[in-house]
Design a protein around this motif. Structure first.
Motif, PDB file in Angstrom:
ATOM      1  N   ASP A  89       1.319  -1.311   0.106  1.00  0.00           N
ATOM      2  CA  ASP A  89       0.170   0.004  -0.139  1.00  0.00           C
ATOM      3  C   ASP A  89       1.098   1.091   0.279  1.00  0.00           C
ATOM      4  O   ASP A  89       0.305   1.889   0.210  1.00  0.00           O
ATOM      5  CB  ASP A  89      -0.703  -0.148   1.046  1.00  0.00           C
ATOM      6  CG  ASP A  89      -0.587   0.250   2.456  1.00  0.00           C
ATOM      7  OD1 ASP A  89       1.182  -0.364   2.762  1.00  0.00           O
ATOM      8  OD2 ASP A  89      -0.825  -0.124   3.705  1.00  0.00           O
ATOM      9  N   GLN A  90       1.981   0.857  -0.075  1.00  0.00           N
ATOM     10  CA  GLN A  90       3.118   2.415  -0.587  1.00  0.00           C
ATOM     11  C   GLN A  90       2.824   3.514  -1.333  1.00  0.00           C
ATOM     12  O   GLN A  90       2.284   3.016  -2.782  1.00  0.00           O
ATOM     13  CB  GLN A  90       4.407   1.969  -1.151  1.00  0.00           C
ATOM     14  CG  GLN A  90       5.291   3.237  -1.133  1.00  0.00           C
ATOM     15  CD  GLN A  90       7.028   2.401  -1.399  1.00  0.00           C
ATOM     16  OE1 GLN A  90       7.456   2.278  -0.458  1.00  0.00           O
ATOM     17  NE2 GLN A  90       6.489   1.955  -2.659  1.00  0.00           N
ATOM     18  N   ILE A  91       2.451   5.110  -0.632  1.00  0.00           N
ATOM     19  CA  ILE A  91       1.777   5.209  -1.660  1.00  0.00           C
ATOM     20  C   ILE A  91       2.943   6.532  -1.846  1.00  0.00           C
ATOM     21  O   ILE A  91       4.086   7.230  -2.057  1.00  0.00           O
ATOM     22  CB  ILE A  91       1.349   6.532  -0.515  1.00  0.00           C
ATOM     23  CG1 ILE A  91       2.139   7.384   0.570  1.00  0.00           C
ATOM     24  CG2 ILE A  91      -0.884   5.893   0.301  1.00  0.00           C
ATOM     25  CD1 ILE A  91       1.046   8.378   1.409  1.00  0.00           C
ATOM     26  N   SER A  92       2.580   7.159  -3.867  1.00  0.00           N
ATOM     27  CA  SER A  92       3.761   7.781  -4.574  1.00  0.00           C
ATOM     28  C   SER A  92       3.621   9.306  -4.341  1.00  0.00           C
ATOM     29  O   SER A  92       2.133   9.730  -4.237  1.00  0.00           O
ATOM     30  CB  SER A  92       3.252   7.495  -5.622  1.00  0.00           C
ATOM     31  OG  SER A  92       2.426   7.763  -5.993  1.00  0.00           O
ATOM     32  N   ILE A  93       4.614  10.227  -3.975  1.00  0.00           N
ATOM     33  CA  ILE A  93       4.056  11.836  -3.735  1.00  0.00           C
ATOM     34  C   ILE A  93       5.238  12.312  -4.229  1.00  0.00           C
ATOM     35  O   ILE A  93       6.220  11.871  -5.435  1.00  0.00           O
ATOM     36  CB  ILE A  93       5.067  11.957  -1.899  1.00  0.00           C
ATOM     37  CG1 ILE A  93       4.033  11.084  -0.937  1.00  0.00           C
ATOM     38  CG2 ILE A  93       5.014  13.103  -1.920  1.00  0.00           C
ATOM     39  CD1 ILE A  93       4.861  11.236   0.349  1.00  0.00           C
ATOM     40  N   MET A  94       4.573  13.401  -4.941  1.00  0.00           N
ATOM     41  CA  MET A  94       4.982  13.951  -6.240  1.00  0.00           C
ATOM     42  C   MET A  94       5.381  15.779  -5.383  1.00  0.00           C
ATOM     43  O   MET A  94       4.329  15.950  -4.770  1.00  0.00           O
ATOM     44  CB  MET A  94       4.767  14.075  -7.232  1.00  0.00           C
ATOM     45  CG  MET A  94       5.560  14.838  -8.350  1.00  0.00           C
ATOM     46  SD  MET A  94       4.792  14.494 -10.000  1.00  0.00           S
ATOM     47  CE  MET A  94       5.949  13.033 -10.256  1.00  0.00           C
ATOM     48  N   GLN A  95       6.593  15.894  -6.033  1.00  0.00           N
ATOM     49  CA  GLN A  95       6.407  17.526  -5.202  1.00  0.00           C
ATOM     50  C   GLN A  95       7.017  18.699  -6.341  1.00  0.00           C
ATOM     51  O   GLN A  95       8.333  18.528  -7.007  1.00  0.00           O
ATOM     52  CB  GLN A  95       7.517  17.468  -4.433  1.00  0.00           C
ATOM     53  CG  GLN A  95       8.117  19.108  -3.260  1.00  0.00           C
ATOM     54  CD  GLN A  95       8.398  18.790  -2.408  1.00  0.00           C
ATOM     55  OE1 GLN A  95       9.184  18.342  -1.558  1.00  0.00           O
ATOM     56  NE2 GLN A  95       8.837  20.946  -1.561  1.00  0.00           N
ATOM     57  N   ASP A  96       6.813  19.451  -6.803  1.00  0.00           N
ATOM     58  CA  ASP A  96       7.878  21.088  -7.625  1.00  0.00           C
ATOM     59  C   ASP A  96       7.273  22.564  -7.305  1.00  0.00           C
ATOM     60  O   ASP A  96       6.075  22.794  -8.141  1.00  0.00           O
ATOM     61  CB  ASP A  96       7.418  20.006  -9.156  1.00  0.00           C
ATOM     62  CG  ASP A  96       8.431  21.344 -10.174  1.00  0.00           C
ATOM     63  OD1 ASP A  96       9.008  22.446  -9.460  1.00  0.00           O
ATOM     64  OD2 ASP A  96       8.551  20.481 -11.077  1.00  0.00           O
ATOM     65  N   ASP A  97       7.040  22.867  -6.302  1.00  0.00           N
ATOM     66  CA  ASP A  97       7.762  23.946  -6.258  1.00  0.00           C
ATOM     67  C   ASP A  97       6.571  25.452  -6.558  1.00  0.00           C
ATOM     68  O   ASP A  97       5.995  25.608  -7.290  1.00  0.00           O
ATOM     69  CB  ASP A  97       7.882  24.131  -4.505  1.00  0.00           C
ATOM     70  CG  ASP A  97       7.104  23.849  -3.377  1.00  0.00           C
ATOM     71  OD1 ASP A  97       6.488  23.370  -3.270  1.00  0.00           O
ATOM     72  OD2 ASP A  97       8.208  23.711  -2.200  1.00  0.00           O
ATOM     73  N   ALA A  98       8.245  24.915  -7.699  1.00  0.00           N
ATOM     74  CA  ALA A  98       8.435  25.725  -8.232  1.00  0.00           C
ATOM     75  C   ALA A  98       6.996  26.221  -9.862  1.00  0.00           C
ATOM     76  O   ALA A  98       7.005  27.225 -10.006  1.00  0.00           O
ATOM     77  CB  ALA A  98       9.859  26.374  -8.788  1.00  0.00           C
ATOM     78  N   GLN A 112       0.162  10.128  -5.831  1.00  0.00           N
ATOM     79  CA  GLN A 112      -1.570  10.362  -5.556  1.00  0.00           C
ATOM     80  C   GLN A 112      -1.516  11.404  -3.527  1.00  0.00           C
ATOM     81  O   GLN A 112      -2.256  11.868  -3.592  1.00  0.00           O
ATOM     82  CB  GLN A 112      -1.179   9.176  -4.390  1.00  0.00           C
ATOM     83  CG  GLN A 112      -1.525   7.783  -5.174  1.00  0.00           C
ATOM     84  CD  GLN A 112      -1.193   6.623  -3.799  1.00  0.00           C
ATOM     85  OE1 GLN A 112       0.152   6.358  -3.417  1.00  0.00           O
ATOM     86  NE2 GLN A 112      -2.658   5.539  -4.120  1.00  0.00           N
ATOM     87  N   VAL A 113       0.022  11.948  -3.966  1.00  0.00           N
ATOM     88  CA  VAL A 113       0.504  13.189  -3.003  1.00  0.00           C
ATOM     89  C   VAL A 113       1.269  13.500  -3.267  1.00  0.00           C
ATOM     90  O   VAL A 113       2.464  13.957  -4.227  1.00  0.00           O
ATOM     91  CB  VAL A 113       0.509  12.244  -2.048  1.00  0.00           C
ATOM     92  CG1 VAL A 113       0.855  13.763  -0.163  1.00  0.00           C
ATOM     93  CG2 VAL A 113      -0.500  11.551  -0.627  1.00  0.00           C
ATOM     94  N   VAL A 114       0.417  15.294  -3.735  1.00  0.00           N
ATOM     95  CA  VAL A 114       1.627  16.191  -4.289  1.00  0.00           C
ATOM     96  C   VAL A 114       1.910  16.836  -2.657  1.00  0.00           C
ATOM     97  O   VAL A 114       1.296  17.310  -1.507  1.00  0.00           O
ATOM     98  CB  VAL A 114       0.638  17.402  -4.897  1.00  0.00           C
ATOM     99  CG1 VAL A 114      -0.234  17.365  -4.258  1.00  0.00           C
ATOM    100  CG2 VAL A 114       1.613  18.314  -5.217  1.00  0.00           C
ATOM    101  N   ARG A 115       2.973  17.192  -2.517  1.00  0.00           N
ATOM    102  CA  ARG A 115       4.280  17.577  -1.513  1.00  0.00           C
ATOM    103  C   ARG A 115       4.761  19.186  -2.022  1.00  0.00           C
ATOM    104  O   ARG A 115       4.404  19.138  -2.554  1.00  0.00           O
ATOM    105  CB  ARG A 115       5.059  16.671  -0.736  1.00  0.00           C
ATOM    106  CG  ARG A 115       5.719  17.860   0.100  1.00  0.00           C
ATOM    107  CD  ARG A 115       7.617  16.912   0.986  1.00  0.00           C
ATOM    108  NE  ARG A 115       7.785  17.875   1.487  1.00  0.00           N
ATOM    109  CZ  ARG A 115       8.829  18.492   1.791  1.00  0.00           C
ATOM    110  NH1 ARG A 115       9.674  18.366   0.835  1.00  0.00           N
ATOM    111  NH2 ARG A 115       9.403  18.695   2.870  1.00  0.00           N
ATOM    112  N   VAL A 116       3.224  20.295  -0.454  1.00  0.00           N
ATOM    113  CA  VAL A 116       3.283  21.274  -0.557  1.00  0.00           C
ATOM    114  C   VAL A 116       4.298  22.105  -0.111  1.00  0.00           C
ATOM    115  O   VAL A 116       3.410  22.381   1.484  1.00  0.00           O
ATOM    116  CB  VAL A 116       2.190  21.803  -0.957  1.00  0.00           C
ATOM    117  CG1 VAL A 116       1.776  23.489  -1.744  1.00  0.00           C
ATOM    118  CG2 VAL A 116       1.566  21.318  -2.464  1.00  0.00           C
TER     119      VAL A 116
END
Length: 553
Positions: free
Chosen positions: A31-40, A59-63
């Motif tokens: 059940d590992q979740i996938s996160i992505m981040q690109d603040d700019a 699944q998740v966006v880190r902000v």
């Protein structure tokens, strides 16, 4: 149908018809979740960036929620008179606009938002003693001011808050992380105690900030019974001497955070006092109740970057600073972190085994970087996009295999800069796309991970084939039925692909783990077709993973 999801995906190769042959047996999933981040990119274009992330299956966006971007008069030595920092309406509406938009659009797209409640602090919340002329905005931040800010953010994104002039509440945010890389001087300073820089200081400050965030979130209706609240955001490496603005090794940081020495014995007397810790056994018995986040959070967050190394091996000693890596928390030595966290809990009689969330990970590629790096004092060989793609899939497989790891993160979506000599050929160029939107090999590798722990077999021997059909989870949500992807094989003799197995994917886990017997040497790939409910050009388009060669002897 989501008109806003119309995104230029570039040339998507269409696959030819295939013929199925027998497949191997299914194995367990995760059940590992996938996160992505690109603040700019998210700051520049929230709708387009979130749409792209969704089509990739994040699944998740880190902000990053910047305190000094939202606070009033951030450059002033004093907060505005009468400013009620716990009230979202006391802040300028325009200062909330970006995060309101991200929370709203992500909610519409079905993406979970992780708000990282980070610095820098407004000038009026910075402590005394910052060196003259220094502009670090994370110098001794005020815990009480931070608590008020966090409460305001938590209230605004409680799911019931209606901004002035609006008629409906903003969406609820239920994933929270606290600060960013507190064991790294630019993110929290001074790292050492002023006047005695060999003594850890940043753990004392972070302990107070975590207490403040915990209190502020609770006061605004966010608790671990309803939300994910995690702390740490640890940089994975550091120095033996951290000074004012350098980096501290993460396990050194954690031990001081929990007020123990290198043998996990509680600190006492002067050693405890200098680190803001209980100086007596009686006081130590209150430590657990006084710092609930350290014992009751949803998990601990880490940035387990592997630099340019293979994902399973952190060289020891560190070739850069010649230091032991026994106190590091990169993916190659992630067991250091899980074991340390367990020992720290045991010191205080807690049986908590914290899950570990990977909230920053990626590989910098060449191009655009120059390799070997001409500016590095040691030989730095940045990876080609092809090698980086293989290492990414390998890293995700290792993470999936580790029961303590609950997420895999991709940082960034785009390379941040047009590469020039002045910006060191593109800065932190770990994106899946170049700065101007050209897909790297890592793009397909992240969308459809494919990895074989062993690629050589004897005749009749099965090989483990592991992967993830990341965007299929959204396809299942959109259509209401499981999606499928094809594992395809091309013999070396013909180069023609046929389907050897079909894997179903529900709206839950994207992962599969098969054992497949191959008739000969050849090449393997994973193929997924976006459902027709997605708008053009995505709907009905086939996309493919990177290819993996297998050898049958």
């Amino acid at each position: 149908m989501r008109p806003r999801l119309i995104v230029l995906l570039g040339a998507l190769v269409l696959a030819t018809a295939v013929v199925a042959i027998p497949a191997g047996r299914a194995m367990a999933s995760s059940d590992q979740i996938s996160i992505m981040q690109d603040d700019a990119r998210l700051d520049l274009d929230p709708p387009g960036t979130l749409a792209r992330m969704r089509l990739l299956g994040a699944q998740v966006v880190r902000v990053s929620v910047h305190w000094d971007w939202i606070a009033p008069a951030p450059g002033s030595a004093h907060a505005p008179r009468g400013f009620k920092a716990t009230d979202p309406a006391a802040y300028q509406a325009s200062h909330w606009k970006l995060w309101d938009q991200i929370a709203t659009l992500a909610h519409q797209d079905g993406i979970t938002v992780d708000f990282d409640l980070m610095g820098g602090a407004p000038r009026w919340a910075i402590g005394p003693g910052r060196p003259k002329g220094n502009t670090n905005d994370n110098w001794e931040p005020s815990p009480s001011a931070y608590r008020a800010f966090v409460r305001a953010v938590g209230t605004r994104y409680s799911g019931t808050y209606v901004p002035p002039g609006a008629s409906t509440p903003l969406p609820r945010v239920s994933f929270w992380t606290v600060w960013n890389e507190p064991d790294y001087g630019p993110s929290l300073a001074p790292q050492g105690v002023p006047g005695n820089l060999t003594v850890e200081n940043s753990p004392r400050m972070y302990r107070a900030l975590l207490d403040a965030a915990w209190s502020g979130l609770a006061a605004s209706g966010h608790r671990t019974s309803t939300d994910t609240i995690a702390w740490g955001e640890l940089a994975p490496r550091g120095e033996s001497f951290w000074g004012v603005f350098s980096g501290m090794k993460p396990l050194t940081f954690l031990r001081a955070l929990y007020c123990v020495d290198s043998h996990y014995r509680p600190l006492r007397g002067t050693a405890a006092r200098l680190r803001g810790c209980p100086t007596t056994a009686a006081a130590a018995r209150r430590f657990r109740a006084q710092h609930p986040g350290l014992f009751s959070a949803s998990g601990v967050t880490d940035h387990p970057y592997m630099r340019w190394y293979t994902p399973n091996h952190e060289p020891n000693p560190d070739p850069v600073n010649h230091s032991s890596t026994s106190l590091y928390s990169s993916l190659g030595v992630i067991g250091n972190l899980s074991r340390a966290l367990d020992r720290l809990q045991q010191v205080y009689g807690s049986r908590t085994h914290f899950p570990i969330y990977d909230t920053e990970f990626g590989y910098i590629t060449s191009p655009p970087k120059k390799s070997p790096d001409p500016t590095a004092s040691v030989k730095v060989i940045y990876l080609s996009p092809t090698t980086a793609a293989a290492y990414m899939n390998w890293a995700e497989y290792l993470s999936w295999r580790n029961p303590r790891l609950k997420s895999i993160e991709q940082y960034l979506l785009y390379d941040p800069l047009r590469p020039t000599k002045a910006n060191d050929w593109g800065g932190f160029a770990s994106g899946l796309l170049t700065w101007n939107g050209v897909q790297k090999e890592t793009y397909d590798a992240w969308r459809l991970p494919l990895y074989l722990p062993t690629t050589t077999a004897r005749q009749g021997q099965a090989l483990e084939v592991w992967g993830c059909v990341r965007p299929a989870a959204y396809g299942a949500l959109d259509t209401g039925s499981p999606q499928t992807a094809d594992i395809q094989f091309a013999p070396r003799s013909t180069g023609q692909y046929t389907t050897v197995d079909t894997v179903p994917v529900s709206s839950g886990s994207c992962y599969f783990d098969r054992h497949i017997t191959f008739p000969s040497s050849g090449t393997l790939r994973l193929v997924y077709t976006y459902p027709m409910v997605e708008p053009a050009p995505a709907g009905g388009v086939q996309v493919m993973s990177r290819t993996v060669g297998v050898t049958v002897r």
